[in-house]
Design a protein around this motif. Structure first.
Motif, mmCIF file in Angstrom:
data_model
loop_
_atom_site.group_PDB
_atom_site.id
_atom_site.type_symbol
_atom_site.label_atom_id
_atom_site.label_comp_id
_atom_site.label_asym_id
_atom_site.label_seq_id
_atom_site.Cartn_x
_atom_site.Cartn_y
_atom_site.Cartn_z
ATOM 1 N N GLY A 1 0.815 -1.224 0.000
ATOM 2 C CA GLY A 1 0.000 0.000 0.000
ATOM 3 C C GLY A 1 0.839 1.260 0.000
ATOM 4 N N GLU A 2 0.135 2.379 0.086
ATOM 5 C CA GLU A 2 0.838 3.670 0.021
ATOM 6 C C GLU A 2 1.361 4.073 1.398
ATOM 7 O OE1 GLU A 2 -1.870 6.546 -1.625
ATOM 8 O OE2 GLU A 2 -1.701 5.682 -3.654
ATOM 9 N N ILE A 3 2.506 4.741 1.403
ATOM 10 C CA ILE A 3 3.018 5.364 2.634
ATOM 11 C C ILE A 3 3.234 6.828 2.281
ATOM 12 C CG2 ILE A 3 4.828 5.352 4.390
ATOM 13 C CD1 ILE A 3 5.475 2.463 3.574
ATOM 14 N N LEU A 4 2.591 7.707 3.030
ATOM 15 C CA LEU A 4 2.660 9.131 2.687
ATOM 16 C C LEU A 4 3.708 9.849 3.530
ATOM 17 C CD1 LEU A 4 -1.169 9.902 2.329
ATOM 18 C CD2 LEU A 4 0.469 9.194 0.571
ATOM 19 N N GLY A 5 4.344 10.849 2.912
ATOM 20 C CA GLY A 5 5.352 11.633 3.628
ATOM 21 C C GLY A 5 5.626 12.927 2.886
ATOM 22 N N ASP A 6 6.127 13.897 3.615
ATOM 23 C CA ASP A 6 6.430 15.198 2.990
ATOM 24 C C ASP A 6 7.642 15.106 2.074
ATOM 25 O OD1 ASP A 6 4.381 16.514 4.200
ATOM 26 O OD2 ASP A 6 5.580 17.083 5.964
ATOM 27 N N ALA A 7 8.557 14.196 2.417
ATOM 28 C CA ALA A 7 9.790 14.063 1.624
ATOM 29 C C ALA A 7 10.155 12.585 1.547
ATOM 30 C CB ALA A 7 10.927 14.840 2.294
ATOM 31 N N VAL A 8 10.795 12.212 0.445
ATOM 32 C CA VAL A 8 11.273 10.827 0.293
ATOM 33 C C VAL A 8 12.775 10.869 0.049
ATOM 34 C CG1 VAL A 8 11.148 8.708 -1.080
ATOM 35 C CG2 VAL A 8 9.060 10.052 -0.683
ATOM 36 N N VAL A 9 13.522 10.058 0.829
ATOM 37 C CA VAL A 9 14.971 9.970 0.646
ATOM 38 C C VAL A 9 15.294 8.633 -0.026
ATOM 39 C CG1 VAL A 9 17.214 9.860 1.800
ATOM 40 C CG2 VAL A 9 15.431 11.388 2.684
ATOM 41 N N ASN A 10 15.925 8.719 -1.181
ATOM 42 C CA ASN A 10 16.348 7.521 -1.906
ATOM 43 C C ASN A 10 17.698 7.079 -1.366
ATOM 44 O OD1 ASN A 10 17.246 5.625 -3.758
ATOM 45 N ND2 ASN A 10 17.457 7.082 -5.449
ATOM 46 N N ALA A 11 17.668 6.101 -0.437
ATOM 47 C CA ALA A 11 18.912 5.553 0.127
ATOM 48 C C ALA A 11 18.998 4.082 -0.270
ATOM 49 C CB ALA A 11 18.931 5.731 1.640
ATOM 50 N N ALA A 12 18.705 3.810 -1.537
ATOM 51 C CA ALA A 12 18.629 2.419 -2.011
ATOM 52 C C ALA A 12 19.959 1.919 -2.554
ATOM 53 C CB ALA A 12 17.522 2.283 -3.050
ATOM 54 N N GLY A 13 21.051 2.588 -2.241
ATOM 55 C CA GLY A 13 22.384 2.076 -2.587
ATOM 56 C C GLY A 13 22.521 1.792 -4.071
ATOM 57 N N THR A 14 22.948 0.581 -4.391
ATOM 58 C CA THR A 14 23.192 0.182 -5.775
ATOM 59 C C THR A 14 21.896 0.193 -6.595
ATOM 60 O OG1 THR A 14 24.897 -1.219 -4.825
ATOM 61 C CG2 THR A 14 24.441 -1.547 -7.143
ATOM 62 N N TRP A 15 20.758 0.172 -5.907
ATOM 63 C CA TRP A 15 19.461 0.200 -6.590
ATOM 64 C C TRP A 15 18.888 1.617 -6.615
ATOM 65 C CZ3 TRP A 15 21.397 -3.185 -3.080
ATOM 66 C CH2 TRP A 15 21.731 -4.435 -3.577
ATOM 67 N N GLY A 16 19.717 2.588 -6.266
ATOM 68 C CA GLY A 16 19.272 3.990 -6.235
ATOM 69 C C GLY A 16 18.802 4.473 -7.600
ATOM 70 N N PRO B 1 16.274 18.623 -7.912
ATOM 71 C CA PRO B 1 15.476 19.759 -8.395
ATOM 72 C C PRO B 1 14.476 19.347 -9.479
ATOM 73 C CG PRO B 1 17.713 19.883 -9.255
ATOM 74 C CD PRO B 1 17.687 18.733 -8.298
ATOM 75 N N ARG B 2 14.653 18.161 -10.045
ATOM 76 C CA ARG B 2 13.753 17.693 -11.103
ATOM 77 C C ARG B 2 12.460 17.119 -10.529
ATOM 78 N NH1 ARG B 2 18.337 13.810 -13.440
ATOM 79 N NH2 ARG B 2 18.319 13.366 -11.199
ATOM 80 N N VAL B 3 12.492 16.732 -9.249
ATOM 81 C CA VAL B 3 11.320 16.121 -8.605
ATOM 82 C C VAL B 3 11.185 16.702 -7.195
ATOM 83 C CG1 VAL B 3 10.167 13.956 -7.986
ATOM 84 C CG2 VAL B 3 11.868 13.969 -9.820
ATOM 85 N N PRO B 4 10.397 17.754 -7.021
ATOM 86 C CA PRO B 4 10.268 18.330 -5.677
ATOM 87 C C PRO B 4 9.832 17.276 -4.660
ATOM 88 C CG PRO B 4 9.183 19.699 -7.339
ATOM 89 C CD PRO B 4 9.609 18.453 -8.040
ATOM 90 N N GLY B 5 10.473 17.309 -3.516
ATOM 91 C CA GLY B 5 10.128 16.350 -2.450
ATOM 92 C C GLY B 5 11.012 15.111 -2.448
ATOM 93 N N LEU B 6 11.800 14.906 -3.537
ATOM 94 C CA LEU B 6 12.674 13.731 -3.604
ATOM 95 C C LEU B 6 14.115 14.126 -3.289
ATOM 96 C CD1 LEU B 6 13.120 10.699 -4.317
ATOM 97 C CD2 LEU B 6 13.471 11.428 -6.692
#
Ligand SMILES: Cc1cc2nc3c(=O)[nH]c(=O)nc-3n(C[C@H](O)[C@H](O)[C@H](O)COP(=O)(O)OP(=O)(O)OC[C@H]3O[C@@H](n4cnc5c(N)ncnc54)[C@H](O)[C@@H]3O)c2cc1C
Length: 380
Positions: A187-202, A328-333
């Protein structure tokens, strides 16, 4: 609804979550596997300033080194402030090593060939010298990631930290251009900001948001010996060739001796680097090379049995720098990935600086060299 969703429970995601929670934010960490189930579970755990060229990555490494020491005071993971010894096979290499150390401007001691065994009694006798870096240290990376998440979840009287394991991120929730959460297998998880810390899968996570991030896997094998009764190796010891290999752009196999003991008594022998995608097939030729290089450096290892090996995929960006900052291409990311062979060492600085960005503070380090959009600027 969280203030921040961190995708990835490796050491970098754990550090981002820890510092964000400490800064008063409500954080949810999502990982499709367990804590440290990605590359963090297959690293060595060195926290190095010694192998960094002068420049932005070294600045990050020096900041991180201090932060690891503070974190270690909370306990919960193995931390050894053992120092690193880089050794030179020839006088010419020794000259290059001492020049590099002077340019780096970090604490170091130049060691002549005759004094090397005062530092490492079991080293081979034919080396020209070395440079000792007292700041280099070592952690057990899986325990360190878990400890950061645990400490982050403890109440600071401000933020909170929740962990959602076994949950795969499959897309983003958006409001207009802005990212307002993630779609997941649960399901969905909502948040004001998302941090991509997926390492090699970033790069895959970035692609789900419609942006390009060239993070590629750079495979590395480690050979592990049986536990020794008496410690044989005091520092992290490696040959000068390691510095060249780290900085190299070659896709082909590169190996150099990188050796250290662990508190459990085993010796970790690395390091290999090659770009072969996500192929996990054990390579006996690579392991043989690592073993031969280790024995050349520490002849006593000839009598020691190797008991296992493992491999992992370093998150490699073409310019060898991590990606840290708002996209800057995706606000919030935000991104915090692509740390290649230094993600364990650089994790606290990455988490600290991202938390500063998330809370609107000016980051302690200039993040422009790490900006996510730099690759598309080059292509334009
Ligand atoms: C052989 C070897 C030796 C190394 N030695 C060192 C060293 O001595 N010192 C050092 O500093 N570094 C070292 N490194 C590098 C270091 O291990 C990495 O840079 C670091 O672990 C990266 O951490 P991370 O948190 O960014 O990524 P990871 O630990 O890979 O974490 C990323 C997480 O994202 C999760 N994920 C991915 N996609 C999704 C999705 N769609 N949904 C949900 N979750 C997702 C994964 O499950 C994973 O847990 C070494 C690496 C190797 C391979």
């Amino acid at each position: 609804m969280s203030d921040v969703i961190v995708v990835g429970a490796g050491v970098v995601g754990a550090a981002c979550a820890y510092y964000a929670a400490r800064a008063g934010l409500d954080v949810t960490v999502v990982d499709r596997g367990p804590v440290a189930g990605g590359t963090t579970g297959s690293g060595e755990g060195n926290i190095l300033v010694s192998d960094k060229e002068p420049g932005p990555e070294l600045e990050l490494a020096v900041l991180s080194n201090g932060l690891w020491r503070t974190l270690a005071e909370h306990g919960g993971f193995e931390f050894e402030a053992k120092g690193g010894l880089v050794v030179a096979e020839t006088d010419e290499i020794q000259r290059q090593l001492t020049d590099l150390a002077a340019e780096q401007g970090v604490e170091h001691v130049t060691v002549g060939g005759a004094e090397l065994r005062d530092y490492e009694p079991h080293l081979a006798g034919d080396l020209a010298g070395g440079v000792l870096y007292p700041q280099d240290a070592q952690v057990q990376p899986m325990l360190a990631a878990a400890a950061l998440l645990r400490h982050g979840a403890e109440s600071f009287g401000h933020g909170t930290l929740r962990l959602r394991l076994g949950v795969t991120v499959t897309g983003f929730v958006r409001s207009g251009d802005r990212v307002t959460g993630v779609r997941t297998s649960q399901g969905e998880i909502l948040g004001d900001a998302v941090v991509n810390a997926a390492g090699t899968w970033g790069g895959e996570i970035a692609a789900l948001a419609g942006v390009e991030l060239p993070v590629l896997p750079r495979r590395g094998f480690i050979l592990v010996t049986e536990p020794l009764r008496e410690p044989l190796i005091r520092h992290k010891v490696y040959t000068a060739a390691y510095v060249t290999n780290v900085a190299s752009d070659s896709a082909g196999l590169e190996t150099s001796a990188v050796i250290e003991g662990t508190p459990a008594g085993t010796v970790l022998i690395g390091a290999s680097r090659e770009r072969v995608g996500f192929d996990r097939t054990t390579s006996v030729p690579v392991l043989s090379r690592l073993a031969a290089q280790a024995v050349a450096l520490f002849p006593a290892l000839r009598e020691v049995r190797a008991i296992r090996s493992y491999c992992g995929f370093r998150p490699y960006c073409p310019d060898h720098l991590p990606v840290i900052g708002a996209d800057p291409r995706v606000p919030g990311l935000y991104h915090a990935c692509g740390h290649e062979g230094a993600g364990i060492g650089l994790a606290p600085a990455t988490g600290h600086l991202l938390a500063q960005l998330l809370t609107g503070e000016r980051p302690d380090v200039d993040l422009r060299p790490f900006r996510p959009e730099r690759f598309s600027e080059e292509a334009a």
